[in-house]
Motif scaffolding. Structure first.
Motif, PDB file in Angstrom:
ATOM      1  N   ILE A   2      54.242   1.804  33.282  1.00 38.79           N
ATOM      2  CA  ILE A   2      55.203   2.857  33.595  1.00 38.79           C
ATOM      3  C   ILE A   2      55.198   3.111  35.093  1.00 38.79           C
ATOM      4  O   ILE A   2      54.188   2.935  35.757  1.00 38.79           O
ATOM      5  N   ALA A   3      56.344   3.502  35.609  1.00 35.84           N
ATOM      6  CA  ALA A   3      56.383   3.844  37.029  1.00 35.84           C
ATOM      7  C   ALA A   3      55.650   5.167  37.201  1.00 35.84           C
ATOM      8  O   ALA A   3      55.726   6.038  36.344  1.00 35.84           O
ATOM      9  N   ASN A   4      54.920   5.308  38.299  1.00 38.43           N
ATOM     10  CA  ASN A   4      54.223   6.563  38.516  1.00 38.43           C
ATOM     11  C   ASN A   4      55.233   7.605  38.975  1.00 38.43           C
ATOM     12  O   ASN A   4      55.831   7.445  40.019  1.00 38.43           O
ATOM     13  N   GLU A  52      53.596  -3.182  45.061  1.00 40.82           N
ATOM     14  CA  GLU A  52      54.635  -3.180  46.103  1.00 40.82           C
ATOM     15  C   GLU A  52      54.179  -3.858  47.386  1.00 40.82           C
ATOM     16  O   GLU A  52      54.963  -4.538  48.053  1.00 40.82           O
ATOM     17  N   ASP A  53      52.893  -3.691  47.758  1.00 39.28           N
ATOM     18  CA  ASP A  53      52.420  -4.296  49.012  1.00 39.28           C
ATOM     19  C   ASP A  53      52.580  -5.812  48.965  1.00 39.28           C
ATOM     20  O   ASP A  53      53.050  -6.433  49.925  1.00 39.28           O
ATOM     21  N   VAL A  54      52.159  -6.399  47.880  1.00 38.12           N
ATOM     22  CA  VAL A  54      52.185  -7.867  47.773  1.00 38.12           C
ATOM     23  C   VAL A  54      53.629  -8.355  47.575  1.00 38.12           C
ATOM     24  O   VAL A  54      54.035  -9.383  48.146  1.00 38.12           O
ATOM     25  N   ASN A  97      54.159  -0.131  52.975  1.00 35.16           N
ATOM     26  CA  ASN A  97      52.944   0.657  53.195  1.00 35.16           C
ATOM     27  C   ASN A  97      51.765  -0.218  53.634  1.00 35.16           C
ATOM     28  O   ASN A  97      50.662   0.248  53.852  1.00 35.16           O
ATOM     29  N   SER A  98      52.015  -1.547  53.773  1.00 38.31           N
ATOM     30  CA  SER A  98      50.898  -2.491  53.810  1.00 38.31           C
ATOM     31  C   SER A  98      50.434  -2.939  55.198  1.00 38.31           C
ATOM     32  O   SER A  98      51.060  -3.783  55.844  1.00 38.31           O
ATOM     33  N   ALA A 421      53.646   8.195  43.894  1.00 39.22           N
ATOM     34  CA  ALA A 421      54.493   6.990  43.959  1.00 39.22           C
ATOM     35  C   ALA A 421      53.773   5.821  44.637  1.00 39.22           C
ATOM     36  O   ALA A 421      53.948   4.668  44.239  1.00 39.22           O
ATOM     37  N   THR A 422      52.941   6.114  45.644  1.00 41.94           N
ATOM     38  CA  THR A 422      52.305   5.011  46.375  1.00 41.94           C
ATOM     39  C   THR A 422      51.226   4.301  45.556  1.00 41.94           C
ATOM     40  O   THR A 422      50.733   3.256  45.979  1.00 41.94           O
ATOM     41  N   ILE A 423      50.850   4.850  44.407  1.00 46.90           N
ATOM     42  CA  ILE A 423      49.861   4.151  43.574  1.00 46.90           C
ATOM     43  C   ILE A 423      50.368   2.744  43.239  1.00 46.90           C
ATOM     44  O   ILE A 423      49.594   1.787  43.134  1.00 46.90           O
ATOM     45  N   ASP A 424      51.684   2.616  43.129  1.00 42.75           N
ATOM     46  CA  ASP A 424      52.270   1.302  42.811  1.00 42.75           C
ATOM     47  C   ASP A 424      52.051   0.259  43.908  1.00 42.75           C
ATOM     48  O   ASP A 424      52.285  -0.922  43.683  1.00 42.75           O
ATOM     49  N   THR A 425      51.636   0.678  45.100  1.00 41.40           N
ATOM     50  CA  THR A 425      51.407  -0.318  46.152  1.00 41.40           C
ATOM     51  C   THR A 425      50.247  -1.236  45.784  1.00 41.40           C
ATOM     52  O   THR A 425      50.264  -2.413  46.099  1.00 41.40           O
ATOM     53  N   SER A 426      49.224  -0.671  45.102  1.00 41.87           N
ATOM     54  CA  SER A 426      48.032  -1.478  44.815  1.00 41.87           C
ATOM     55  C   SER A 426      47.679  -1.550  43.338  1.00 41.87           C
ATOM     56  O   SER A 426      46.992  -2.466  42.915  1.00 41.87           O
TER      57      SER A 426
END
Ligand code: S3P
Length: 446
Positions: A2-4, A52-54, A97-98, A421-426
């Motif tokens: 799920i999206a955060n 998202e970072d990768v 964010n990376s 929301a930024t939890i999805d970066t990693s």
């Protein structure tokens, strides 16, 4: 998955139990895509982190002319263009964010004679880039950056790149890797000297793709020497699960009563495992089974059970081996008996947020006695759960967001973060994974 949702609250969990797998290692995923991009032929990558970072790194490499696709089986295929084959992009490379994506890619393009423009989100545009600009100028690249060497910036790659010997002023795997990646397209030997060993994923993966990398240690530090202009050969690999992501469910299981959790296939590279060493010193009931090597990296299956933790002193020398884990270690320390002293944390000020300030302010808001003295963080554990009950500003920082959600699982009152929301970066799927083992993380009641 799920999206955060942006705002999240975590309340008391009764027990955390189950067997889970956390997403692929972020550091390795960036590097696997980049080295696959400059190898000759088709590299297939299993277990790539789809955060998202990768995904931002994959998109930037596509803009540099590399064909990258995800297969239906979840494996990613990279059609490499060779060490001097990257093209001039017709767009700005936005690394979101990376810091790893931005700094390593600046290295990768620094020895290609084209101009590229780099930018990122508000957090990344605040972070210092001088640390990579300085060594890459020696190789022959030119930069036009904002005041304070910040993004957005333009890189004009060197037409005749020069090999260099560079002594890192700070222990940074990102800077080391940027220099080595630039050295791929320079003749002769490029060397980096580290004051203290940092994560060695670049060295391991460069060898995996056929490059010659020699490592020697002496009193002056660790010398890493790459022979330039190798013909890198495409090589399939499997990315292990990220120990920095596993850290959150592991600490959650240690502090939530009656918990017993298994996490399969976690990377336990000694240069990343400082948190696990520290938790063991604190008395954590942590187990490591089936130790093996996957994709050139040591891996193990972890178990974590509820533990009575005690405060410890973490020496500055350990910081490079656990640099991303201090936010969650500080949460563990808040549940321990006695004082935990963490030395040598200056680098935390230039992460996705000023993590030293974010940890100290967040813990204080949750009723924990905490102090910052220079580069040292001191957390006083009372041996019982902290009050919690606070609203924490996540500051566009995934690890601050996840750390305080974990604290809320065992604090006396629920904890809230303003933006998840930024939890999805990693760690895409963090909320679903945690709730699947018994956590209660959800958007707060409005
Ligand atoms: C990383 C290195 C570390 C770490 C970051 C990932 C890497 O940064 O904090 O999350 O993949 O090389 P520094 O090199 O700035 O310490």
């Amino acid at each position: 998955m799920i999206a955060n949702p942006s705002s999240l609250a975590s309340g008391t969990a009764r027990a955390l139990t189950g067997k889970v797998r956390v997403p692929g290692d972020k550091s390795l995923s960036h590097r696997a895509l980049m080295l696959g991009a400059v190898a000759v032929g088709r590299t297939r990558i299993a277990g790539l982190l789809e955060g998202e970072d990768v995904l931002g790194t994959a998109e930037a490499l596509r803009a540099l002319g590399v064909d990258i696709a995800r297969g239906d089986d979840g494996r990613w295929t990279v059609h490499g263009v060779g060490v001097s084959g990257l093209a001039e992009p017709d767009t700005v490379l936005d690394l979101g964010n990376s810091g790893t994506g931005a700094r390593l890619l600046m290295g990768l393009v620094a020895a290609h004679p084209f101009t590229r423009h780099f930018t990122g989100d508000v957090s990344l545009r605040r972070r210092p880039m001088a640390r990579v600009i300085e060594p890459l100028i020696r190789i022959g690249a030119q930069f036009i950056a904002r005041e304070g060497s910040r993004l957005p910036l333009a890189v004009v790659g060197a037409r005749d790149p020069l090999p260099t010997v560079y002594r890192l002023p700070v222990a940074s795997a990102q800077v080391k890797s940027a220099v080595l990646l630039a050295g791929l397209n320079a003749p002769g030997e490029t060397s980096v000297i580290e004051p203290a060993p940092t994560r060695d994923h670049s060295e391991r993966l460069l060898r995996h793709f056929g490059a010659r990398v020699e490592v020697t240690d002496d009193a002056g530090g660790r010398h890493i020497t790459l022979t330039g202009q190798p013909e890198l050969i495409a090589a399939d690999l499997t990315v292990p699960s990220d120990p920095s992501s596993a850290a959150f469910p592991v600490v959650a299981a240690l502090i939530v009563p009656n918990s017993e959790l298994s996490i399969a296939g976690v990377g336990v590279n000694p240069l990343r495992a400082g948190l696990f060493d520290t938790l063991l010193e604190m008395g954590a009931d942590l187990g490591f089974a089936n130790r093996r090597v996957e994709g050139g990296e040591p891996v193990a299956d972890l178990t974590a059970r509820t533990s009575a933790l005690k405060g410890v002193t973490v020496p500055a020398e350990r910081a490079p081996r656990m640099i991303d884990e201090y936010p969650i270690l500080a949460v563990a320390a808040a549940f321990a008996s006695g004082r935990t002293v963490m030395h040598g944390l200056g680098e935390l000020r230039v992460k996705e947020s000023d993590r030293l300030a974010a940890i100290a302010e967040g813990l204080a808001a949750c009723g924990v006695t905490v102090a910052v003295e220079g580069d040292t963080l001191i957390v006083e554990g009372s041996g019982r759960p902290p009050a919690g009950g606070a609203a924490i500003a996540a500051r566009l920082d995934h690890r601050i967001a996840m750390s305080f959600l974990v604290l809320g699982l065992a604090a006396r009152a629920p904890t809230r973060i303003d933006d998840g929301a930024t939890i999805d970066t990693s760690f895409p799927g963090f909320v679903a994974l945690m709730n699947g083992i018994g956590a209660a993380i959800a958007p707060p009641p409005s």
